[in-house]
Design a protein around this motif. Structure first.
Motif, PDB file in Angstrom:
ATOM      1  N   UNK A 163      96.107   6.830  87.844  1.00  0.00           N
ATOM      2  CA  UNK A 163      96.885   6.878  86.997  1.00  0.00           C
ATOM      3  C   UNK A 163      97.590   4.987  87.214  1.00  0.00           C
ATOM      4  N   UNK A 164      97.604   4.153  86.114  1.00  0.00           N
ATOM      5  CA  UNK A 164      98.138   3.274  86.484  1.00  0.00           C
ATOM      6  C   UNK A 164      99.890   3.040  86.114  1.00  0.00           C
ATOM      7  N   UNK A 165     101.191   3.437  87.003  1.00  0.00           N
ATOM      8  CA  UNK A 165     102.304   3.582  86.494  1.00  0.00           C
ATOM      9  C   UNK A 165     102.345   5.376  86.162  1.00  0.00           C
ATOM     10  N   UNK A 166     102.853   5.125  84.953  1.00  0.00           N
ATOM     11  CA  UNK A 166     102.700   6.199  84.102  1.00  0.00           C
ATOM     12  C   UNK A 166     101.207   6.479  83.646  1.00  0.00           C
ATOM     13  N   UNK A 167     100.753   5.508  82.737  1.00  0.00           N
ATOM     14  CA  UNK A 167      99.334   5.439  81.998  1.00  0.00           C
ATOM     15  C   UNK A 167      98.187   6.523  82.827  1.00  0.00           C
ATOM     16  N   UNK A 168      97.466   7.317  81.955  1.00  0.00           N
ATOM     17  CA  UNK A 168      95.787   7.485  82.248  1.00  0.00           C
ATOM     18  C   UNK A 168      94.855   6.434  82.628  1.00  0.00           C
ATOM     19  N   UNK A 169      94.361   6.911  82.712  1.00  0.00           N
ATOM     20  CA  UNK A 169      93.369   5.501  82.843  1.00  0.00           C
ATOM     21  C   UNK A 169      92.019   6.100  83.488  1.00  0.00           C
ATOM     22  N   UNK A 170      90.305   5.076  83.198  1.00  0.00           N
ATOM     23  CA  UNK A 170      89.386   5.664  83.216  1.00  0.00           C
ATOM     24  C   UNK A 170      88.930   4.189  83.238  1.00  0.00           C
ATOM     25  N   UNK A 171      88.056   4.245  84.940  1.00  0.00           N
ATOM     26  CA  UNK A 171      87.613   2.887  85.385  1.00  0.00           C
ATOM     27  C   UNK A 171      86.172   2.431  85.513  1.00  0.00           C
ATOM     28  N   UNK A 172      85.575   2.204  85.071  1.00  0.00           N
ATOM     29  CA  UNK A 172      84.014   1.910  85.112  1.00  0.00           C
ATOM     30  C   UNK A 172      83.718   0.857  86.596  1.00  0.00           C
ATOM     31  N   UNK A 207      86.056 -10.244  85.863  1.00  0.00           N
ATOM     32  CA  UNK A 207      86.533 -10.670  87.293  1.00  0.00           C
ATOM     33  C   UNK A 207      86.563  -9.429  88.078  1.00  0.00           C
ATOM     34  N   UNK A 208      86.667  -8.181  87.683  1.00  0.00           N
ATOM     35  CA  UNK A 208      86.201  -6.826  88.805  1.00  0.00           C
ATOM     36  C   UNK A 208      85.025  -6.278  88.242  1.00  0.00           C
ATOM     37  N   UNK A 209      84.418  -7.120  87.702  1.00  0.00           N
ATOM     38  CA  UNK A 209      83.721  -6.194  87.273  1.00  0.00           C
ATOM     39  C   UNK A 209      83.506  -4.398  86.184  1.00  0.00           C
ATOM     40  N   UNK A 210      84.365  -3.963  85.924  1.00  0.00           N
ATOM     41  CA  UNK A 210      84.920  -2.590  85.163  1.00  0.00           C
ATOM     42  C   UNK A 210      85.289  -3.136  83.833  1.00  0.00           C
ATOM     43  N   UNK A 211      85.100  -1.637  83.805  1.00  0.00           N
ATOM     44  CA  UNK A 211      85.181  -1.275  81.775  1.00  0.00           C
ATOM     45  C   UNK A 211      86.411  -0.199  82.236  1.00  0.00           C
ATOM     46  N   UNK A 212      87.468  -0.863  81.254  1.00  0.00           N
ATOM     47  CA  UNK A 212      89.066   0.030  81.310  1.00  0.00           C
ATOM     48  C   UNK A 212      89.526   0.965  80.693  1.00  0.00           C
ATOM     49  N   UNK A 213      89.812   2.222  80.493  1.00  0.00           N
ATOM     50  CA  UNK A 213      90.600   2.601  79.299  1.00  0.00           C
ATOM     51  C   UNK A 213      91.348   2.931  79.140  1.00  0.00           C
ATOM     52  N   UNK A 214      92.363   2.392  78.874  1.00  0.00           N
ATOM     53  CA  UNK A 214      94.318   3.075  78.653  1.00  0.00           C
ATOM     54  C   UNK A 214      94.343   3.520  78.191  1.00  0.00           C
ATOM     55  N   UNK A 215      95.449   4.842  78.542  1.00  0.00           N
ATOM     56  CA  UNK A 215      95.700   5.889  78.007  1.00  0.00           C
ATOM     57  C   UNK A 215      96.781   5.874  77.439  1.00  0.00           C
ATOM     58  N   UNK A 216      97.762   5.594  76.394  1.00  0.00           N
ATOM     59  CA  UNK A 216      98.970   6.017  75.619  1.00  0.00           C
ATOM     60  C   UNK A 216     100.076   6.308  76.527  1.00  0.00           C
TER      61      UNK A 216
END
Length: 216
Positions: A163-172, A207-216
């Motif tokens: 979670x980033x704050x209140x938002x779930x996320x997936x990082x590759x 810059x971080x070498x990532x794909x990020x999915x941020x959920x509402x």
């Protein structure tokens, strides 16, 4: 809207077909091994009929092999059934970490063809989101494919649910920065379309070498 519905129907069929083809290949492998063992069993029967000695241990080894393959086939079919039921609901509360683990299990054969399986980091307390399970599986799979293609040298891909704050996320994580900076590293039309359907913000951080999915 009509064009969007058609595009999503095509995408859903493509994803289902891609995963089902891999699963059916695994089932064929199981059946091939069972068939080979059946041939060995027939050879043993012929040996007995000719009065030749047969060690009970050979039968025991064969029986264990058959049992392993039956159990393997049963597990594969159960996973396929679970995958098919992913499309039962248009929206439901989904454990994001469980989806990541399931897709990596379901597509293990396809992942192995690309290299080492990803490392998965999920919290002890499930992170949930109200979303479409089937298309989330689709999005996780397509992002994972791009991540594996963009794997940085001497690094393994890591998938993180958090979670980033209140938002779930997936990082590759673990992607080559130079790959993500090129056009090939940009989200594909397929990823963009599915992310839009789910209302997920899809980002690439070179810059971080990532794909990020941020959920509402």
């Amino acid at each position: 809207m009509k064009d969007d519905s058609r595009a999503m129907a095509i995408e859903g069929a493509r994803f289902f077909g891609e995963i089902s083809a891999s699963i059916s290949h695994e089932i064929k492998n199981v059946l091939a091994i069972i068939n080979e063992n059946a041939g060995l069993l027939q050879d043993m029967v012929m040996m007995i009929e000719k009065g030749m000695p047969l060690s009970p241990e050979r039968l025991s080894v064969l029986a264990r092999s058959l049992t392993r393959q039956v159990n393997r086939g049963d597990r594969i079919v159960k996973d396929m059934n679970r995958f098919a039921h992913s499309a039962d609901h248009s929206s439901e509360s989904v454990d994001i970490g469980e989806v990541i683990q399931f897709i990596c299990l379901l597509a293990a054969r396809l992942i192995a063809m690309k290299g080492e399986p990803p490392r998965i980091e999920v919290p002890a307390t499930p992170i949930t989101a109200d979303t479409n399970r089937f298309f989330l599986e689709d999005l996780v799979w397509t992002c994972l494919c791009r991540a594996m293609d963009a794997r940085a040298p001497d690094q393994n891909i890591c998938i993180v649910a958090e979670k980033a704050g209140n938002a779930p996320q997936i990082r590759f994580c673990g992607l080559a920065e130079d790959f993500l900076a090129r056009e090939a590293g940009l989200p594909s039309p397929r990823e963009t379309m599915v992310a839009g359907l789910l209302g997920v913000d899809l980002k690439t951080d070179s810059d971080k070498g990532e794909i990020v999915l941020i959920f509402p």
